[in-house]
Write an enzyme that holds these catalytic residues in place. Structure first.
Site, PDB file in Angstrom:
ATOM      1  N   GLU A  45      36.350  38.596  48.003  1.00  5.71           N
ATOM      2  CA  GLU A  45      35.441  39.543  47.361  1.00  5.71           C
ATOM      3  C   GLU A  45      35.605  40.943  47.946  1.00  5.71           C
ATOM      4  OE1 GLU A  45      33.000  39.129  44.737  1.00  5.71           O
ATOM      5  OE2 GLU A  45      34.464  37.544  44.461  1.00  5.71           O
ATOM      6  N   HIS A  85      37.538  45.314  39.937  1.00  9.28           N
ATOM      7  CA  HIS A  85      37.314  44.233  40.897  1.00  9.28           C
ATOM      8  C   HIS A  85      37.939  42.923  40.396  1.00  9.28           C
ATOM      9  CE1 HIS A  85      34.941  41.713  43.738  1.00  9.28           C
ATOM     10  NE2 HIS A  85      34.955  40.860  42.731  1.00  9.28           N
ATOM     11  N   GLU A  86      37.668  42.573  39.143  1.00  7.82           N
ATOM     12  CA  GLU A  86      38.181  41.304  38.605  1.00  7.82           C
ATOM     13  C   GLU A  86      39.702  41.338  38.463  1.00  7.82           C
ATOM     14  OE1 GLU A  86      36.350  38.785  38.532  1.00  7.82           O
ATOM     15  OE2 GLU A  86      34.453  39.826  38.832  1.00  7.82           O
ATOM     16  N   HIS A 107      41.384  40.524  41.729  1.00  8.62           N
ATOM     17  CA  HIS A 107      41.515  39.093  42.036  1.00  8.62           C
ATOM     18  C   HIS A 107      42.837  38.561  41.466  1.00  8.62           C
ATOM     19  CE1 HIS A 107      37.759  38.147  43.956  1.00  8.62           C
ATOM     20  NE2 HIS A 107      37.007  38.503  42.926  1.00  8.62           N
TER      21      HIS A 107
END
Length: 290
Positions: free
Chosen positions: A219, A161-162, A165
């Protein structure tokens, strides 16, 4: 933000005095419009991500990456000074091993990211946090691993997920909004030396990575990209669902109502992750056999 149309500000019935008062607004708006470009930072991948992004030319990817180098060095340097950097050798080794499996998969979204100067560190802190700055600068906080009792697959879910980004340049999108609000980077580049500009970029990277909440859109994009990355790395994508179930349990369901938050609610997030984890299960099964 990058505005789509400035002409709506001027009405036919405006008086000369009113028109003159609009001149500064038109000039600034025109400057912002000319500083915006449409980009596609990533390939769609198996999940089909194809949103066109609007970025400000006032802050380039290269400049933001350089700012990230400075910001990351400052954060890591401070943690080292305080004796909180990589204090648990086993945890650090575990997190880096997971990163070493996920990073080779980033080419599915952008090939150039495979050659980024990836760095991974663990900071001893009670915070339930992890983040990735532009250019592949990753930090995990021990609190999120210990308090949620994360499995390797669950760490992979958060890391994917990070990383997403960073791949999607969400910080640059947010930095573009910040820059366009005041044209601050354009002013800085003309009025200050290179050192000050680099520090300003570092401050902006820090603010858009750690200091400001990501939007619901960012997100959700990172959730979906993250499950694909972890699946391709051989981690069960359903672990992403487990992370948010644990988070909901830990917070006692006390998160703010979704319409008051920039983040999706836990229920919305879990539902979306359940859908996308199912979509990438074939990638996980293929990775397990390879």
């Amino acid at each position: 933000m990058c505005f789509e149309d400035s002409n709506q500000q001027v009405r036919k019935e405006s008086t000369p005095m009113q028109l003159r008062s609009l001149v500064p607004l038109v000039i600034v708006t025109s400057s912002i419009l000319s500083a915006c470009v449409s980009v596609q930072t990533t390939q769609p991948g198996a999940i089909g991500l194809d949103r066109t992004q609007r970025m400000s030319t006032l802050v380039s990817a290269d400049e933001l990456n350089q700012g990230a180098v400075t910001a990351y060095a400052q954060v890591i340097g401070e943690a080292n000074k305080e004796g909180t950097l990589n204090t648990n050798a086993a945890m650090t080794k575990r997190v880096k091993a997971i990163a070493n499996r996920i990073i080779p998969t980033v080419g599915v979204f952008r090939e150039d990211a495979k050659s980024w100067d990836w760095q991974v560190n663990v900071i001893n802190s009670d915070q339930l946090n992890a983040w990735a700055m532009p250019g592949g600068k990753i930090a995990f906080y021990s609190g999120i691993i210990e308090k949620l009792q994360l499995t390797d697959a669950e760490i992979a879910a958060i890391m994917g997920h990070e990383i997403s980004h960073a791949l999607r340049e969400h910080s640059r999108e947010r930095a573009s909004e910040e820059a366009n609000k005041s044209l601050v980077l354009g002013i800085l580049s003309q009025a200050t030396g290179a050192g000050a500009t680099t520090q300003a970029l570092a401050d902006l990277v820090y603010k858009t990575t750690l200091g400001l909440p990501n939007s619901r859109l960012h997100e959700t994009e990172s959730d979906r990209m993250g499950v694909e990355l972890m699946a391709r790395a051989g981690y069960d994508p359903r672990a992403a669902i487990a992370v948010w179930e644990k988070m909901a349990k830990l917070t006692g369901g006390s998160s703010s109502p979704e319409f008051l938050s920039t983040h999706p609610s836990n229920d919305t997030r879990i539902k979306d992750l359940t859908n996308y984890a199912a979509k990438v299960m074939p990638l996980y099964e293929a990775a397990k056999k390879s």
